[in-house]
Design an enzyme around this catalytic site. Structure first.
Site, PDB file in Angstrom:
ATOM      1  N   HIS A  43     -21.412 -45.532  79.962  1.00 33.31           N
ATOM      2  CA  HIS A  43     -21.200 -45.887  81.367  1.00 33.31           C
ATOM      3  C   HIS A  43     -21.942 -44.874  82.234  1.00 33.31           C
ATOM      4  O   HIS A  43     -21.353 -43.914  82.731  1.00 33.31           O
ATOM      5  CB  HIS A  43     -19.699 -45.881  81.690  1.00 33.31           C
ATOM      6  CG  HIS A  43     -19.359 -46.432  83.031  1.00 33.31           C
ATOM      7  ND1 HIS A  43     -18.193 -47.136  83.272  1.00 33.31           N
ATOM      8  CD2 HIS A  43     -20.011 -46.400  84.224  1.00 33.31           C
ATOM      9  CE1 HIS A  43     -18.147 -47.492  84.547  1.00 33.31           C
ATOM     10  NE2 HIS A  43     -19.238 -47.045  85.140  1.00 33.31           N
ATOM     11  N   GLU A  70     -22.021 -50.162  80.570  1.00 34.24           N
ATOM     12  CA  GLU A  70     -21.136 -50.470  81.688  1.00 34.24           C
ATOM     13  C   GLU A  70     -21.665 -49.840  82.966  1.00 34.24           C
ATOM     14  O   GLU A  70     -22.332 -48.799  82.917  1.00 34.24           O
ATOM     15  CB  GLU A  70     -19.734 -49.902  81.440  1.00 34.24           C
ATOM     16  CG  GLU A  70     -19.018 -50.411  80.226  1.00 34.24           C
ATOM     17  CD  GLU A  70     -17.647 -49.772  80.072  1.00 34.24           C
ATOM     18  OE1 GLU A  70     -16.825 -50.335  79.332  1.00 34.24           O
ATOM     19  OE2 GLU A  70     -17.405 -48.707  80.679  1.00 34.24           O
ATOM     20  N   HIS A 190      -9.506 -49.367  78.883  1.00 32.40           N
ATOM     21  CA  HIS A 190      -9.071 -48.343  79.825  1.00 32.40           C
ATOM     22  C   HIS A 190      -7.671 -47.869  79.466  1.00 32.40           C
ATOM     23  O   HIS A 190      -6.692 -48.602  79.603  1.00 32.40           O
ATOM     24  CB  HIS A 190      -9.093 -48.801  81.293  1.00 32.40           C
ATOM     25  CG  HIS A 190      -9.175 -47.637  82.246  1.00 32.40           C
ATOM     26  ND1 HIS A 190     -10.372 -47.124  82.689  1.00 32.40           N
ATOM     27  CD2 HIS A 190      -8.216 -46.861  82.788  1.00 32.40           C
ATOM     28  CE1 HIS A 190     -10.147 -46.100  83.494  1.00 32.40           C
ATOM     29  NE2 HIS A 190      -8.842 -45.920  83.560  1.00 32.40           N
TER      30      HIS A 190
END
Length: 236
Positions: A43, A70, A190
């Site tokens: 990410h 991401e 998450h």
């Protein structure tokens, strides 16, 4: 079995803390795959405080499993993804100064914007996923963007799990059922960890993939990286 994609941002954070190349991000990605993970997730953020944009380019030549990038689809990020062409791109609406992702997309409000970005990625042959909260309305509207998958934002599940795991997972079951009804693939991520992942997998139908980084690296400090990767695989 849901597939495990390991987010290696925290490995990059550790490397950057000393300014050298220890730990070696590319070697760690290869090891994680060798230990059994079915994917590598990164990410990159605009300030490159952990994953650098060059890391994405370098990893493209190393990762042999699924490569998932991401990020918030700002122009710089879109250009990077189109250059690297990973297996999957996951669109996350995080602010530039966000410490970590903290909300899913409002897929009703941002449908036109998301549709345009997703169209560009799909033309390049990249599978797309949208980070969303566990709300059936947001899941249905995600379908209208042309995305292939959604990724459910699971922080509320992780927070609620110790108190009442059935109540915590219920919105995710409903969101997953909606995704199945409208024909969207389902990812999740998450704050999932070794304590709560098995129940989530048991209860949420048609889960294809989980992306886990922070917890997995923290647990590996005590239990060892290879061991922890395989513990997740067993729970999935």
């Amino acid at each position: 079995m849901a597939q495990l994609s390991v987010n290696i941002n925290k490995i990059a954070t550790l490397r950057n803390a000393r300014g050298g190349n220890m730990p070696n991000l590319l070697s760690m990605a290869e090891d994680i795959e060798r230990f059994g993970a079915q994917g590598i997730t990164i990410h990159p953020r605009p300030d490159e405080r952990h994953i650098r944009y060059q890391d994405a380019r370098d990893l493209k030549n190393v990762v042999t499993t699924e490569f998932n990038i991401e990020g918030n689809p700002v122009p710089k990020f879109v250009d990077l993804v189109l250059e690297v062409r990973p297996t999957q791109v996951t669109l996350v609406p995080d602010a530039v100064d966000a410490i970590t992702s903290n909300a899913g997309w409002d897929t009703v409000k941002h449908r036109q914007f998301l549709s345009g970005v997703i169209g560009r990625f799909k033309e390049a042959g990249i599978r797309t996923s949208i980070f969303v909260d566990a709300e059936p309305e947001m899941v249905r509207a995600a379908k209208d963007t042309g995305t292939d998958r959604i990724e459910l934002y699971t922080e509320s599940y992780a927070t609620g799990y110790p108190k009442d795991r059935a109540a915590a997972v219920a919105p995710f079951v409903a969101a997953a059922e909606t995704a199945r009804e409208v024909g969207l693939g389902l990812n999740a991520g998450h704050d999932l960890n070794l304590e709560n992942i098995a129940y989530f997998k048991q209860m949420v139908p048609a889960l294809l993939e989980v992306s886990i980084g922070h917890a997995l690296i923290c647990e590996s400090l005590y239990l060892g990286l290879e061991n922890v990767v395989n513990m997740y695989l067993n729970k999935l």
